[in-house]
Design an enzyme around this catalytic site. Structure first.
Site, PDB file in Angstrom:
ATOM      1  N   ARG A  69     -12.435 -10.518   4.303  1.00 26.42           N
ATOM      2  CA  ARG A  69     -11.405  -9.610   4.837  1.00 26.42           C
ATOM      3  C   ARG A  69     -10.963 -10.026   6.234  1.00 26.42           C
ATOM      4  NH1 ARG A  69     -10.754  -5.381   1.484  1.00 26.42           N
ATOM      5  NH2 ARG A  69     -12.519  -4.960   0.132  1.00 26.42           N
ATOM      6  N   HIS A 113      -0.352   8.164   1.280  1.00 27.32           N
ATOM      7  CA  HIS A 113      -1.393   8.296   0.259  1.00 27.32           C
ATOM      8  C   HIS A 113      -0.997   9.409  -0.710  1.00 27.32           C
ATOM      9  CE1 HIS A 113      -5.334   7.889  -1.504  1.00 27.32           C
ATOM     10  NE2 HIS A 113      -5.455   9.204  -1.488  1.00 27.32           N
TER      11      HIS A 113
HETATM   12  C1  GAR Z   1       2.299   5.107  -3.864  1.00 28.52           C
HETATM   13  O1  GAR Z   1       2.132   6.229  -4.693  1.00 28.52           O
HETATM   14  C2  GAR Z   1       1.441   5.221  -2.628  1.00 28.52           C
HETATM   15  O2  GAR Z   1       1.317   6.534  -2.158  1.00 28.52           O
HETATM   16  C3  GAR Z   1       0.127   4.690  -3.122  1.00 28.52           C
HETATM   17  O3  GAR Z   1       0.468   3.601  -3.924  1.00 28.52           O
HETATM   18  C4  GAR Z   1       1.737   3.851  -4.529  1.00 28.52           C
HETATM   19  C5  GAR Z   1       2.620   2.643  -4.307  1.00 28.52           C
HETATM   20  O4  GAR Z   1       3.793   2.733  -5.052  1.00 28.52           O
HETATM   21  N1  GAR Z   1      -0.743   4.322  -2.050  1.00 28.52           N
HETATM   22  C6  GAR Z   1      -2.063   4.436  -2.084  1.00 28.52           C
HETATM   23  O5  GAR Z   1      -2.657   4.843  -3.056  1.00 28.52           O
HETATM   24  C7  GAR Z   1      -2.782   4.006  -0.819  1.00 28.52           C
HETATM   25  N2  GAR Z   1      -4.090   4.543  -0.761  1.00 28.52           N
HETATM   26  P1  GAR Z   1       5.072   1.896  -4.651  1.00 28.52           P
HETATM   27  O6  GAR Z   1       4.631   0.441  -4.476  1.00 28.52           O
HETATM   28  O7  GAR Z   1       5.991   2.040  -5.837  1.00 28.52           O
HETATM   29  O8  GAR Z   1       5.627   2.473  -3.387  1.00 28.52           O
END
Ligand code: GAR
Length: 195
Positions: A69, A113
């Site tokens: 990382r 999130h």
């Molecule tokens: C979204 O729902 C975001 O809130 C989530 O991933 C998705 C991405 O969708 N993020 C997390 O879970 C972070 N912990 P997208 O690429 O279509 O915007």
């Protein structure tokens, strides 16, 4: 636009719905910000097509090319510093960042999130909400801290969970709220940074 617009980087890993939405918001009139860089950690991310098709400055930094990382984060840091970034927006960035990286960007890195934090940190939030029989769900935009999905909340938007909801219907309705919440949170951050 302000004389010194905030220079933004967006981090993403997948479809890029939030990425597209933030790009549209940043390009809108009266938003004192410029999108300087989008960084993606997955070569198969659909959002990369959007960047290519729309001439968004972007870098693919494939985490599988790095031994740990810290090395991956160092590569991101190099790209972010080269672009002279002021504010990072994690938008569906599905990779844990090192505490050192997050501390370096303290109060200048925000995240979205798909849950009403502090409930349901981590993955599969929609499934877990259904399994728990919760009546409400939603999304949160927050300042990032070294602990996963923690940090001061900027915006939260709530929906009702309906009796016939599935993971997919919940995901879609939460996404509708994400598309409102993230621009609101970004505007709050711009107001703070531009004081
Ligand atoms: C979204 O729902 C975001 O809130 C989530 O991933 C998705 C991405 O969708 N993020 C997390 O879970 C972070 N912990 P997208 O690429 O279509 O915007």
């Amino acid at each position: 636009m302000a004389s010194n617009p905030t220079r933004i980087a967006i981090l993403f890993s997948g479809t890029g719905t939030n990425l597209k939405n933030l790009v549209a918001h940043i390009l809108a009139e009266n938003v004192a910000a410029t999108l300087e860089l989008a960084i993606c950690n997955r070569p198969d991310a659909k959002g990369l097509e959007f960047c290519r098709d729309n001439n968004i400055p972007h870098e693919l930094i494939d985490h599988t090319n790095y031994s740990d990382r810290a090395e991956f984060d160092a590569a991101m840091q190099t790209a972010l510093q080269a672009a002279n970034i002021d504010l990072i927006c994690a938008a569906g960035f599905m990779r844990l960042l090192t505490p050192e990286f997050v501390r370096h960007w303290q109060d200048r890195i925000i995240n979205i999130h798909p849950s009403l934090l502090p409930a349901y940190k981590g993955l599969h939030t929609h499934r877990r909400v259904l399994e728990a029989g919760d009546k409400t769900h939603g999304c949160t935009v927050h300042m990032m801290r070294p602990e996963m999905d923690e940090g001061p909340i900027l915006v939260q938007r709530q929906i009702d969970v309906l009796p016939d909801d599935t993971e997919d219907t919940l995901a879609a309705r939460v996404m509708e709220q994400e598309l409102i919440a993230y621009p609101e949170a970004l505007d709050m951050m711009l107001a703070r940074l531009q004081g």
